[in-house]
Design an enzyme around this catalytic site. Structure first.
Site, PDB file in Angstrom:
ATOM      1  N   ASP A  90      29.848  67.867  -4.955  1.00  0.00           N
ATOM      2  CA  ASP A  90      30.959  67.364  -5.759  1.00  0.00           C
ATOM      3  C   ASP A  90      31.300  68.297  -6.921  1.00  0.00           C
ATOM      4  O   ASP A  90      30.463  69.101  -7.357  1.00  0.00           O
ATOM      5  CB  ASP A  90      30.646  65.965  -6.301  1.00  0.00           C
ATOM      6  CG  ASP A  90      29.364  65.894  -7.117  1.00  0.00           C
ATOM      7  OD1 ASP A  90      28.384  66.577  -6.762  1.00  0.00           O
ATOM      8  OD2 ASP A  90      29.335  65.150  -8.122  1.00  0.00           O
ATOM      9  N   GLU A 155      26.313  64.455  -8.092  1.00  0.00           N
ATOM     10  CA  GLU A 155      25.539  65.046  -9.194  1.00  0.00           C
ATOM     11  C   GLU A 155      26.335  65.033 -10.488  1.00  0.00           C
ATOM     12  O   GLU A 155      25.777  64.812 -11.567  1.00  0.00           O
ATOM     13  CB  GLU A 155      25.130  66.483  -8.834  1.00  0.00           C
ATOM     14  CG  GLU A 155      24.141  67.125  -9.817  1.00  0.00           C
ATOM     15  CD  GLU A 155      24.804  67.747 -11.042  1.00  0.00           C
ATOM     16  OE1 GLU A 155      24.093  68.023 -12.037  1.00  0.00           O
ATOM     17  OE2 GLU A 155      26.039  67.971 -11.023  1.00  0.00           O
TER      18      GLU A 155
END
EC number: 3.5.1.14
Length: 416
Positions: A90, A155
């Protein structure tokens, strides 16, 4: 920012471009950007890579729509503890009006700078792992330890539906991890920064309750007055830490406690003194700080502000585990010696923010944060994030040395 053509739609391709760079740019174009990351496209991309390289591919859904993808290169002695190469898929949001180029087209300028969200944080490292293993497999080499590459979601929003859950799963335990590499930061000098620990993120919301009334009067003991006292205490502490960082040359940002006021909330109307107001703070505490004593100080600041002042935690991470970085540690010894053989100058620090490494360390596995990007400005989460293709390619070369060295660490006493 002017709209730019998407090479996927136009068929544009630079025949002179290194295939590793082309793959990197392809990965950057997958919009795994919050708040709605296209994780499915990333997983499909990784599945394709696994098939190309003949790697095992495991998908672990830790919660609905959150999948950990693990690519595995089996070692010749799978009983030995493995090497884990971790990265997250991400990326953080962008403010496109501040970008010179479309952040999801992976524009490359005449100097080889590739502009994209995730260029530094951390899609570069994901592809560097992959391409290093591609090169090593092409030579026919094999190593005693198994190498896993894990690609995790979320994350950038704390890893709570990613690595934090994964390390508690039987699938993670089955990886039999001995040592892990994860993300670091760029360094604008010739030096490479290595992170052996992280700060504990504490997010607190302070609530002050006071007397309400008409906005034209001098109301006593208002919520705003009490909250002001707390804010003053915390920001005074912030200034002391800031000055300590400036005055003590050996300190880095990871060695001091950072604190920022990030949210102020309260009130219903211009002419009404509110009965309640809140202030939120982002605090990052290094592993050298006594957490119990620090929380006692927070409590004292709130008590000193007056009756009805309390706080609660929105996030409170307390594991202060660090990875050994002395020559007696076999993992660090091999990592640092291999870097020295490549004439790399290393600087060891505590990571100033937070990464998924903290969950790996808390699970009992040594982990180093390392992104091989020297001579590069630190632009993670910034506008116009970029990475030069030569720096990117050099990173692949670094991993083609580090991975074999780590995967060839002799059997340790705990593995006997």
């Amino acid at each position: 920012m002017l709209p730019e053509k998407d090479p996927r739609k136009t068929g544009d391709k630079d025949s002179r471009e290194d295939s590793s760079v082309t793959l990197f740019r392809e990965y950057l174009r997958i919009k795994t950007v919050h708040p709605e990351p296209n994780y499915d496209a990333a997983v499909q991309f990784l599945e394709r890579i696994a098939a190309e390289l003949g790697l095992g591919c495991q998908k672990v859904e830790v919660c609905p729509s959150r999948v950990i993808t693990v690519l595995t290169w089996q070692g010749t002695n799978p009983q030995l503890r493995s090497i884990l190469l971790n990265s997250h898929t991400d990326v953080v949001p962008v403010f496109e009006e501040h970008w010179h180029h479309n952040p999801f087209v992976a524009f490359k300028d005449s100097e080889g700078n590739i502009y994209a969200r995730g260029a530094q944080d951390m899609k570069c490292v994901s592809i560097q792992y992959i391409e290093a293993i591609r090169r090593l497999k092409a030579t026919g080499k094999h190593f005693s330890r198994t190498v896993h590459m894990s690609f995790v979601p979320d994350e950038e929003i704390g890893g709570h539906k990613g690595m934090e859950m994964f390390v508690k799963r039987p699938e993670f335990k089955a990886l039999n991890v001995g040592f892990a590499l994860d993300e670091g930061l760029a360094n604008p000098t010739d030096t490479f920064t290595v992170f052996y620990g992280e700060k504990c993120p504490w997010w607190i919301k302070v609530k002050a309750q006071g007397n309400p009334g008409h906005g034209s009067r001098f109301i006593e003991n208002t919520a705003a007055e009490k909250l002001h006292r707390v804010i003053t205490s915390l920001l005074a502490f912030r200034e002391r830490e800031k000055q300590r960082l400036k005055s003590e040359e050996h300190l880095t940002l990871g060695d001091v406690t950072s604190l920022n006021l990030t949210l102020l909330e309260g009130g219903v109307s211009f002419n009404v003194v509110p009965s309640e107001m809140t202030a939120s703070f982002d605090i990052r505490i290094p592993p050298t700080v006594d957490l119990k004593a620090f929380e006692e100080q927070l409590t004292a600041w709130c008590q000193a502000a007056g009756e009805g002042v309390t706080y609660n935690f929105c996030q409170k991470y307390t594991d202060q585990t660090v990875t050994p970085i002395d020559e007696s540690d076999p993992w660090w010894k091999v990592f640092s010696e291999t870097c020295r053989e490549m004439n790399m100058k290393l600087k060891c620090e505590i990571f100033p923010a937070a990464t998924d490494s903290r969950y790996i360390r808390a699970a009992g596995h040594p982990a180093i944060g390392f992104s091989p990007m020297n001579r590069t400005p630190v632009l993670l989460h910034d506008h116009n994030e970029f990475l030069n293709e030569q720096v990117f390619l050099h990173g692949i070369e670094i991993y083609t040395r580090l991975i074999p060295a780590l995967a060839s660490v002799p059997s340790l006493p705990v593995e006997a």
